[in-house]
Design an enzyme around this catalytic site. Structure first.
Site, short mmCIF file in Angstrom:
data_model
loop_
_atom_site.label_atom_id
_atom_site.label_comp_id
_atom_site.label_asym_id
_atom_site.label_seq_id
_atom_site.Cartn_x
_atom_site.Cartn_y
_atom_site.Cartn_z
N ARG A 68 0.99 -1.27 0.10
CA ARG A 68 -0.09 0.15 0.01
C ARG A 68 0.84 1.15 0.00
O ARG A 68 0.13 2.35 -0.17
CB ARG A 68 -0.97 0.13 1.25
CG ARG A 68 -2.15 -0.69 1.14
CD ARG A 68 -3.32 -0.74 1.96
NE ARG A 68 -3.05 -1.26 3.21
CZ ARG A 68 -3.45 -0.82 4.21
NH1 ARG A 68 -4.17 0.36 4.44
NH2 ARG A 68 -3.19 -1.47 5.42
N ARG A 99 39.59 48.53 -13.28
CA ARG A 99 38.48 48.84 -14.03
C ARG A 99 38.78 49.79 -15.12
O ARG A 99 39.58 50.70 -14.95
CB ARG A 99 37.24 49.07 -13.51
CG ARG A 99 36.97 50.50 -12.65
CD ARG A 99 35.86 50.88 -12.12
NE ARG A 99 35.75 52.29 -11.66
CZ ARG A 99 35.64 52.62 -10.40
NH1 ARG A 99 35.54 51.73 -9.41
NH2 ARG A 99 35.64 53.91 -10.24
N GLY A 102 34.86 49.78 -6.39
CA GLY A 102 33.65 49.38 -6.69
C GLY A 102 33.87 49.02 -8.32
O GLY A 102 34.52 49.59 -9.17
N SER A 131 31.33 47.71 -4.15
CA SER A 131 30.16 46.73 -4.97
C SER A 131 30.64 46.39 -6.13
O SER A 131 31.52 46.96 -6.99
CB SER A 131 28.96 47.80 -5.03
OG SER A 131 28.46 48.20 -3.87
N ASN A 151 1.19 1.44 6.98
CA ASN A 151 0.59 0.73 5.80
C ASN A 151 0.90 1.43 4.56
O ASN A 151 0.75 0.95 3.53
CB ASN A 151 -0.06 -0.15 6.05
CG ASN A 151 0.06 -1.16 7.23
OD1 ASN A 151 0.94 -1.92 7.16
ND2 ASN A 151 -0.66 -1.03 8.40
N ASP A 205 7.74 -2.05 11.06
CA ASP A 205 7.23 -0.96 10.44
C ASP A 205 6.02 -0.34 11.64
O ASP A 205 5.19 0.57 11.47
CB ASP A 205 6.12 -1.14 9.61
CG ASP A 205 5.19 -2.43 9.81
OD1 ASP A 205 5.38 -3.12 11.10
OD2 ASP A 205 4.30 -3.10 8.92
N GLY A 255 4.35 -16.06 7.04
CA GLY A 255 3.51 -15.54 8.08
C GLY A 255 4.61 -15.03 9.34
O GLY A 255 5.80 -15.43 9.39
C1 UD1 Z 1 -0.21 -9.22 13.20
C2 UD1 Z 1 -0.82 -10.36 14.22
C3 UD1 Z 1 -2.05 -9.45 14.83
C4 UD1 Z 1 -1.65 -8.32 15.37
C5 UD1 Z 1 -1.22 -7.44 14.32
C6 UD1 Z 1 -0.76 -6.21 14.98
C7 UD1 Z 1 -0.07 -12.48 13.44
C8 UD1 Z 1 -0.54 -13.69 12.81
N1 UD1 Z 1 -0.82 -11.45 13.61
O1 UD1 Z 1 -1.12 -9.25 12.08
O2 UD1 Z 1 -2.36 -10.59 15.82
O3 UD1 Z 1 -2.96 -7.77 15.83
O4 UD1 Z 1 -0.02 -7.89 13.67
O5 UD1 Z 1 -0.28 -5.25 13.77
O6 UD1 Z 1 0.94 -12.30 13.94
N2 UD1 Z 1 6.24 -10.31 8.47
C9 UD1 Z 1 7.25 -10.93 8.12
N3 UD1 Z 1 7.14 -11.90 7.61
C10 UD1 Z 1 5.75 -12.67 7.04
C11 UD1 Z 1 4.66 -11.97 7.65
C12 UD1 Z 1 4.80 -10.68 8.33
O7 UD1 Z 1 8.21 -10.22 8.24
O8 UD1 Z 1 5.81 -13.62 6.58
C13 UD1 Z 1 6.25 -8.93 8.99
C14 UD1 Z 1 5.65 -7.78 8.28
O9 UD1 Z 1 6.58 -7.01 7.38
C15 UD1 Z 1 5.21 -6.93 9.59
C16 UD1 Z 1 4.99 -7.66 10.96
O10 UD1 Z 1 5.89 -8.84 10.36
O11 UD1 Z 1 6.38 -5.77 9.83
C17 UD1 Z 1 3.73 -7.84 10.90
O12 UD1 Z 1 2.97 -8.33 10.00
P1 UD1 Z 1 1.61 -8.14 9.45
O13 UD1 Z 1 1.17 -8.81 7.95
O14 UD1 Z 1 1.39 -6.94 9.53
O15 UD1 Z 1 0.71 -8.62 10.57
P2 UD1 Z 1 -0.79 -9.53 10.75
O16 UD1 Z 1 -0.51 -10.80 10.32
O17 UD1 Z 1 -1.56 -8.47 9.76
CA CA Z 2 -0.75 -5.52 9.76
#
Ligand code: UD1
Ligand code: CA
Length: 484
Positions: A32, A470, A453, A435, A249, A127, A103
């Site tokens: 985003r 000059r 000047g 000047s 974001n 972030d 994740g």
């Molecule tokens: C996560 C939490 C959620 C919480 C929220 C707060 C989990 C499953 N959920 O949400 O409970 O309320 O944060 O903002 O943890 N990132 C990685 N690798 C990945 C995925 C994410 O490095 O594979 C990093 C992202 O860059 C970011 C952070 O982890 O800096 C959080 O990821 P984001 O996707 O924003 O979190 P959610 O899963 O939405």
């Molecule tokens: Ca998030």
């Protein structure tokens, strides 16, 4: 009974003193932001978002910081430093890559080989830039060397966040938005994305994660269930200040946090006694040090290291970088002062009671002595002006050494560049340059001399003399202009 309690507290204090290791998740894409730049490298107050988080680890006296990178990993790893310029202490900063990104649980799993067993791990996001060190200290205290501590907050609109599910008071689980049922969706207490727990537990629980959920991701938040199953207490440390857990974001969120950061800083400055014409119209992108009785008018930007001495006044719309301004100096409106790094010859100094501007430009290496006056549309680069020297209008001083009380006339310039090399101009004390003169460097103007000047001076001038270089003025009587 009391003694037992005290003994228990003493044990707790000992365990709480475990070393702190920080894991920062920063592999995500940041779609985003709609930018080629990786999200965590976007700037807030002149510093990358991720650098803010890394710098917070400094304030925690972390032993080790592990950053999980993924999208734009090369760029991110090159841009982040362990030791902020203003800190004497560093720590072990390491990067591990997560590819593909499966994740938050999968992200932290990548750090496991680097994490020692004896530490408390604090999990942060690259972030989420404005979490205060004191808040994390409180979270670490709540973890107390043994528990799973979650940083939580109540949001009137909790949409998108993981919900804190309790039975009575006890935290049972974090349920992600997409996995939540009706009752869970109504919960307003959410997980901030920040936790602290013993490394040993973290490692054991991460090994048990699966991706059996709606998003088929490895959720870090699943470890809460394992803590409950293993009888490890889960403590929620709830705060009220949303700014501290706010993530970036989108450009809108970035701008919101920038304003929050700047307002917090403006309030701190005013508490120290600095007079700000409008706290909402100040931008500090670095370190601004102010002695007593400093006043700053609207729309000023400070970058790098700027030190303002007692009673300094900064007019409206000034941009000032890497500069020390001594007591009593006044910088008038619309002045641009762009010094180089502190500790280098390019850092700028403005002497006590000097007057600069309006519309002046000081470039790297400008050193102004006490009571120097630099007026409108005057540019000074890599030049030293001694006490009481004045260049009040439309002039250029480059690579010059200017003596005490020199008066440098309107429209005069140092011709310091021959197309290949820069040369110095030396103007000895008490010289008066008229000047519109051109001083062709290398050249020395002898003390107390005067340059008429409009002169183009190519040879050194003797002390005390009037030098005129000059065309001589002639008048032709009865001159007839051509007629058609
Ligand atoms: C996560 C939490 C959620 C919480 C929220 C707060 C989990 C499953 N959920 O949400 O409970 O309320 O944060 O903002 O943890 N990132 C990685 N690798 C990945 C995925 C994410 O490095 O594979 C990093 C992202 O860059 C970011 C952070 O982890 O800096 C959080 O990821 P984001 O996707 O924003 O979190 P959610 O899963 O939405
Ligand atoms: Ca998030």
């Amino acid at each position: 009974m009391r003694n037992v309690l005290e003994a228990a507290q003493a044990v707790n204090a000992a365990t709480a003193a475990k070393p702190v290791d920080v894991v920062i998740m920063a592999a995500g894409k940041g779609t985003r932001m709609k930018s080629k730049l990786p999200k965590v490298l976007h700037l807030l107050a002149g510093r990358a978002l991720l650098q803010h988080v890394v710098d917070t680890a400094t304030a925690l006296s972390a032993r080790q910081v592990v950053v999980i990178t993924g999208h734009g990993a090369d760029e991110v790893e090159a841009a982040i430093v362990a030791q902020p310029a203003d800190s004497a202490t560093g720590f072990d900063l390491e990067f591990v890559r997560q590819a593909p990104q499966l994740g938050t649980g999968h992200a932290v799993q990548q750090a496991v080989p680097l994490l020692r067993d004896d530490g408390i791990v604090v999990v942060l996001s690259g972030d989420v830039p404005l979490t205060q060190a004191a808040t994390l200290q409180d979270l670490i205290a709540a973890c107390d060397g043994q528990y799973l501590a979650l940083l939580t907050i109540d949001f009137a609109d909790p949409k998108g966040y993981g919900r804190i599910v309790r039975e009575g008071d006890a935290v049972q689980a974090i349920v992600e938005q997409k996995d939540a049922n009706e009752a869970q969706l109504a919960i307003t207490e959410i997980y901030s994305g920040i936790m602290a727990l013993p490394a040993k537990h973290l490692k054991a629980w991460l090994a048990r994660l699966d991706n059996q959920n709606v998003q088929n991701e490895f959720y870090l938040t699943e470890i809460v269930k394992f803590a409950v199953a293993d009888g490890v207490p889960v403590v929620a440390h709830k705060i009220k200040d949303a700014v501290q857990v706010a993530g970036v974001n989108s450009p809108v969120q970035l701008a919101e946090l920038e304003r929050a950061f700047q307002m917090r800083l403006a309030l701190q400055l005013m508490e120290q006694g600095v007079r700000l014409a409008d706290p909402a119209r100040l931008d500090v992108r670095g370190q601004l040090q102010c002695a007593p009785d400093v006043s700053i008018d609207v729309n000023c930007v400070f970058e790098g290291q700027v030190n303002l001495g007692e009673g300094v006044k900064i007019g409206a719309n000034c941009v000032i970088a890497n500069t020390t301004i001594a007591a009593g100096a006044v910088i008038y409106a619309f002045t641009h002062i762009e010094g180089g790094q502190p500790g280098t010859k390019d850092f700028i100094e403005v002497g006590a009671d000097a007057r600069v501007g309006p519309f002046a430009r000081l470039r790297p290496g400008a050193k102004l002595g006490a009571e120097v006056h630099i007026g409108n549309f005057v540019e000074v680069k890599n030049s030293t002006l001694a006490q009481g020297a004045k260049a009040n209008h439309l002039a250029y001083l480059g690579d010059a050494t200017v003596g005490e009380r020199v008066n440098y006339g309107a429209g005069s310039i140092t011709a310091n560049y021959d197309g290949a090399f820069k040369h110095r101009t030396v103007i000895e004390p008490d010289v008066h340059v008229g000047s519109n003169c051109v001083l062709v460097a290398p050249i020395t103007l002898g003390a107390g001399g005067t340059v008429g000047g409009g002169s183009t001076v190519t040879k050194d001038t003797p002390a005390g003399a009037l030098t005129v270089a000059r065309g001589k003025q002639v008048s032709i009587a009865n001159w007839k202009r051509p007629a058609k």
